[in-house]
Design a protein around this motif. Sequence first.
Motif, PDB file in Angstrom:
ATOM      1  N   HIS A 179       0.830  -1.209   0.000  1.00 45.62           N
ATOM      2  CA  HIS A 179       0.000   0.000   0.000  1.00 45.62           C
ATOM      3  C   HIS A 179       0.865   1.260   0.000  1.00 45.62           C
ATOM      4  O   HIS A 179       0.526   2.253  -0.652  1.00 45.62           O
ATOM      5  CB  HIS A 179      -0.926  -0.002   1.217  1.00 45.62           C
ATOM      6  N   PHE A 180       1.961   1.216   0.738  1.00 47.38           N
ATOM      7  CA  PHE A 180       2.863   2.371   0.789  1.00 47.38           C
ATOM      8  C   PHE A 180       3.451   2.663  -0.593  1.00 47.38           C
ATOM      9  O   PHE A 180       3.482   3.827  -1.031  1.00 47.38           O
ATOM     10  CB  PHE A 180       3.977   2.105   1.799  1.00 47.38           C
ATOM     11  N   SER A 181       3.918   1.633  -1.282  1.00 44.74           N
ATOM     12  CA  SER A 181       4.497   1.839  -2.617  1.00 44.74           C
ATOM     13  C   SER A 181       3.441   2.350  -3.587  1.00 44.74           C
ATOM     14  O   SER A 181       3.730   3.202  -4.446  1.00 44.74           O
ATOM     15  CB  SER A 181       5.110   0.540  -3.138  1.00 44.74           C
ATOM     16  N   ASN A 182       2.209   1.868  -3.459  1.00 48.75           N
ATOM     17  CA  ASN A 182       1.134   2.383  -4.310  1.00 48.75           C
ATOM     18  C   ASN A 182       0.896   3.867  -4.060  1.00 48.75           C
ATOM     19  O   ASN A 182       0.714   4.645  -5.007  1.00 48.75           O
ATOM     20  CB  ASN A 182      -0.159   1.607  -4.058  1.00 48.75           C
ATOM     21  N   SER A 183       0.903   4.278  -2.801  1.00 47.57           N
ATOM     22  CA  SER A 183       0.701   5.693  -2.473  1.00 47.57           C
ATOM     23  C   SER A 183       1.816   6.555  -3.039  1.00 47.57           C
ATOM     24  O   SER A 183       1.567   7.650  -3.571  1.00 47.57           O
ATOM     25  CB  SER A 183       0.623   5.872  -0.957  1.00 47.57           C
ATOM     26  N   VAL A 184       3.052   6.077  -2.928  1.00 52.44           N
ATOM     27  CA  VAL A 184       4.192   6.841  -3.449  1.00 52.44           C
ATOM     28  C   VAL A 184       4.089   6.992  -4.965  1.00 52.44           C
ATOM     29  O   VAL A 184       4.239   8.104  -5.515  1.00 52.44           O
ATOM     30  CB  VAL A 184       5.520   6.161  -3.061  1.00 52.44           C
ATOM     31  N   ILE A 185       3.842   5.904  -5.650  1.00 49.75           N
ATOM     32  CA  ILE A 185       3.769   5.942  -7.115  1.00 49.75           C
ATOM     33  C   ILE A 185       2.617   6.819  -7.581  1.00 49.75           C
ATOM     34  O   ILE A 185       2.763   7.638  -8.499  1.00 49.75           O
ATOM     35  CB  ILE A 185       3.625   4.513  -7.673  1.00 49.75           C
ATOM     36  N   ILE A 186       1.466   6.687  -6.945  1.00 50.38           N
ATOM     37  CA  ILE A 186       0.287   7.440  -7.365  1.00 50.38           C
ATOM     38  C   ILE A 186       0.450   8.929  -7.083  1.00 50.38           C
ATOM     39  O   ILE A 186       0.170   9.777  -7.944  1.00 50.38           O
ATOM     40  CB  ILE A 186      -0.966   6.893  -6.664  1.00 50.38           C
ATOM     41  N   ALA A 244       8.688  23.966  -6.170  1.00 45.63           N
ATOM     42  CA  ALA A 244       8.903  23.008  -5.083  1.00 45.63           C
ATOM     43  C   ALA A 244       7.702  22.972  -4.146  1.00 45.63           C
ATOM     44  O   ALA A 244       7.246  21.897  -3.745  1.00 45.63           O
ATOM     45  CB  ALA A 244      10.171  23.371  -4.312  1.00 45.63           C
ATOM     46  N   SER A 245       7.185  24.141  -3.797  1.00 46.03           N
ATOM     47  CA  SER A 245       6.009  24.172  -2.919  1.00 46.03           C
ATOM     48  C   SER A 245       4.793  23.577  -3.615  1.00 46.03           C
ATOM     49  O   SER A 245       3.959  22.923  -2.983  1.00 46.03           O
ATOM     50  CB  SER A 245       5.715  25.609  -2.482  1.00 46.03           C
ATOM     51  N   THR A 246       4.680  23.794  -4.929  1.00 48.09           N
ATOM     52  CA  THR A 246       3.585  23.195  -5.692  1.00 48.09           C
ATOM     53  C   THR A 246       3.667  21.678  -5.671  1.00 48.09           C
ATOM     54  O   THR A 246       2.665  20.984  -5.468  1.00 48.09           O
ATOM     55  CB  THR A 246       3.615  23.696  -7.147  1.00 48.09           C
ATOM     56  N   VAL A 247       4.877  21.150  -5.877  1.00 43.33           N
ATOM     57  CA  VAL A 247       5.084  19.699  -5.851  1.00 43.33           C
ATOM     58  C   VAL A 247       4.728  19.133  -4.480  1.00 43.33           C
ATOM     59  O   VAL A 247       3.994  18.135  -4.375  1.00 43.33           O
ATOM     60  CB  VAL A 247       6.540  19.360  -6.217  1.00 43.33           C
ATOM     61  N   LEU A 248       5.223  19.757  -3.430  1.00 42.59           N
ATOM     62  CA  LEU A 248       4.981  19.256  -2.076  1.00 42.59           C
ATOM     63  C   LEU A 248       3.491  19.277  -1.740  1.00 42.59           C
ATOM     64  O   LEU A 248       2.948  18.312  -1.198  1.00 42.59           O
ATOM     65  CB  LEU A 248       5.761  20.088  -1.064  1.00 42.59           C
ATOM     66  N   LEU A 249       2.828  20.391  -2.062  1.00 41.75           N
ATOM     67  CA  LEU A 249       1.406  20.514  -1.734  1.00 41.75           C
ATOM     68  C   LEU A 249       0.577  19.479  -2.484  1.00 41.75           C
ATOM     69  O   LEU A 249      -0.331  18.859  -1.917  1.00 41.75           O
ATOM     70  CB  LEU A 249       0.921  21.921  -2.055  1.00 41.75           C
ATOM     71  N   ASN A 250       0.890  19.248  -3.741  1.00 39.10           N
ATOM     72  CA  ASN A 250       0.093  18.318  -4.531  1.00 39.10           C
ATOM     73  C   ASN A 250       0.396  16.869  -4.191  1.00 39.10           C
ATOM     74  O   ASN A 250      -0.491  16.017  -4.327  1.00 39.10           O
ATOM     75  CB  ASN A 250       0.309  18.592  -6.013  1.00 39.10           C
ATOM     76  N   ILE A 251       1.605  16.577  -3.755  1.00 41.60           N
ATOM     77  CA  ILE A 251       1.887  15.233  -3.253  1.00 41.60           C
ATOM     78  C   ILE A 251       1.047  14.967  -2.010  1.00 41.60           C
ATOM     79  O   ILE A 251       0.472  13.877  -1.842  1.00 41.60           O
ATOM     80  CB  ILE A 251       3.385  15.070  -2.948  1.00 41.60           C
ATOM     81  N   ILE A 252       0.944  15.968  -1.134  1.00 43.90           N
ATOM     82  CA  ILE A 252       0.128  15.821   0.078  1.00 43.90           C
ATOM     83  C   ILE A 252      -1.348  15.621  -0.288  1.00 43.90           C
ATOM     84  O   ILE A 252      -2.035  14.761   0.270  1.00 43.90           O
ATOM     85  CB  ILE A 252       0.299  17.054   0.985  1.00 43.90           C
ATOM     86  N   LEU A 256       3.878  13.149   7.111  1.00 38.22           N
ATOM     87  CA  LEU A 256       4.216  14.088   8.179  1.00 38.22           C
ATOM     88  C   LEU A 256       5.722  14.331   8.239  1.00 38.22           C
ATOM     89  O   LEU A 256       6.177  15.470   8.417  1.00 38.22           O
ATOM     90  CB  LEU A 256       3.721  13.555   9.524  1.00 38.22           C
ATOM     91  N   ILE A 257       6.490  13.268   8.103  1.00 35.06           N
ATOM     92  CA  ILE A 257       7.950  13.404   8.121  1.00 35.06           C
ATOM     93  C   ILE A 257       8.425  14.235   6.931  1.00 35.06           C
ATOM     94  O   ILE A 257       9.280  15.116   7.065  1.00 35.06           O
ATOM     95  CB  ILE A 257       8.613  12.012   8.118  1.00 35.06           C
ATOM     96  N   MET A 258       7.857  13.973   5.752  1.00 39.53           N
ATOM     97  CA  MET A 258       8.229  14.754   4.573  1.00 39.53           C
ATOM     98  C   MET A 258       7.880  16.226   4.761  1.00 39.53           C
ATOM     99  O   MET A 258       8.667  17.121   4.434  1.00 39.53           O
ATOM    100  CB  MET A 258       7.516  14.203   3.341  1.00 39.53           C
ATOM    101  N   PHE A 284      10.403  17.970   7.256  1.00 39.32           N
ATOM    102  CA  PHE A 284      11.727  18.284   6.726  1.00 39.32           C
ATOM    103  C   PHE A 284      11.683  19.291   5.582  1.00 39.32           C
ATOM    104  O   PHE A 284      12.699  19.915   5.275  1.00 39.32           O
ATOM    105  CB  PHE A 284      12.428  17.002   6.254  1.00 39.32           C
ATOM    106  N   SER A 285      10.536  19.438   4.948  1.00 37.02           N
ATOM    107  CA  SER A 285      10.439  20.355   3.808  1.00 37.02           C
ATOM    108  C   SER A 285       9.635  21.604   4.136  1.00 37.02           C
ATOM    109  O   SER A 285       9.261  22.341   3.229  1.00 37.02           O
ATOM    110  CB  SER A 285       9.796  19.637   2.622  1.00 37.02           C
ATOM    111  N   GLN A 286       9.389  21.864   5.429  1.00 41.11           N
ATOM    112  CA  GLN A 286       8.535  22.999   5.776  1.00 41.11           C
ATOM    113  C   GLN A 286       9.153  24.338   5.377  1.00 41.11           C
ATOM    114  O   GLN A 286       8.433  25.248   4.942  1.00 41.11           O
ATOM    115  CB  GLN A 286       8.236  22.982   7.278  1.00 41.11           C
ATOM    116  N   LYS A 287      10.480  24.462   5.472  1.00 41.66           N
ATOM    117  CA  LYS A 287      11.113  25.722   5.078  1.00 41.66           C
ATOM    118  C   LYS A 287      10.933  25.978   3.588  1.00 41.66           C
ATOM    119  O   LYS A 287      10.625  27.095   3.170  1.00 41.66           O
ATOM    120  CB  LYS A 287      12.598  25.698   5.439  1.00 41.66           C
TER     121      LYS A 287
END
Length: 276
Positions: free
Chosen positions: A71-78, A198-206, A256-258, A261-264
């Motif tokens: 399930h984790f790998s599916n979430s990462v890929i998707i 970078a912020s766009t990528v992070l927000l959309n991954i979330i 949450l960990i991602m 570490f990427s909050q800045k």
Amino acid sequence: MARSVSNSRKALNTAVAATLGFLIFFPILWIVVLSFKSEGDAIRAPLEVLTSGWTFESYTAVQERSDYFKHFSNSVIISVGSTLLGLLIAIPAAWAMAFVPGKRTKDVLMWMLSTKMLPSVGVLVPIYLIFRDLGILDSRIGLVVVLTLINLPIIIWMLYTYFREIPGEILEAARMDGASLRSEVLYVLTPMAVPGMASTVLLNIILAWNEAFWTLNLTAAKAAPLTAFIASYSSPEGLFYAKLSAASVMAIAPILIMGWFSQKQLVRGLTFGAVK
């Protein structure tokens, strides 16, 4: 001239901010606590829960029952796949709207944003039938496509905002030096908008990571991500609070960990161009 703020006002603001932060974080903290309790202890009164014994049995049971890493790998890929595909489409679109504006640019942007207001259930049946007929139901490719389409308006809106902050004279200078359209986008525009991208990528991954409606309705077993992993612990037999909490912690911990570490980078991108 900047206004001076008294120490008491600073202390009050800090106390209010800390209280709000704790209230927002408390549900996550409580889920973490319940995940280390037995099923019998998890349904007790709050004070009894805190004073009862701690155990890893819920995590062990969850891993034995479900394949977490699948399930984790599916979430990462998707999530990553839908974000990257969205960027490939959104960067040229945002560039065209930002640097070759037309009379209807704002209308197009508002129309794209208005699609986010449509209830997802309103288009569930046609999308389900299309995916079934194309043979991409319960597949990673299908989820990547649908999540790309869902989040594409947000990606374009964010990139358009960042691109508008880049002086057009820089691109004109690149054109005068002989830069092609491809070189202009890849080697001039994109590097200057890295914080915003970078912020766009992070927000959309979330957003893709947390998407539950489409992942629950378009998957069964093969492509099920962590949202389906959590939902599997809500059954007709009842709610298994400890196991459900353990599954929830295992699902939200990576994102949450991602984010931690990427909050800045995220804050820098979201405030990109805010101060002249």
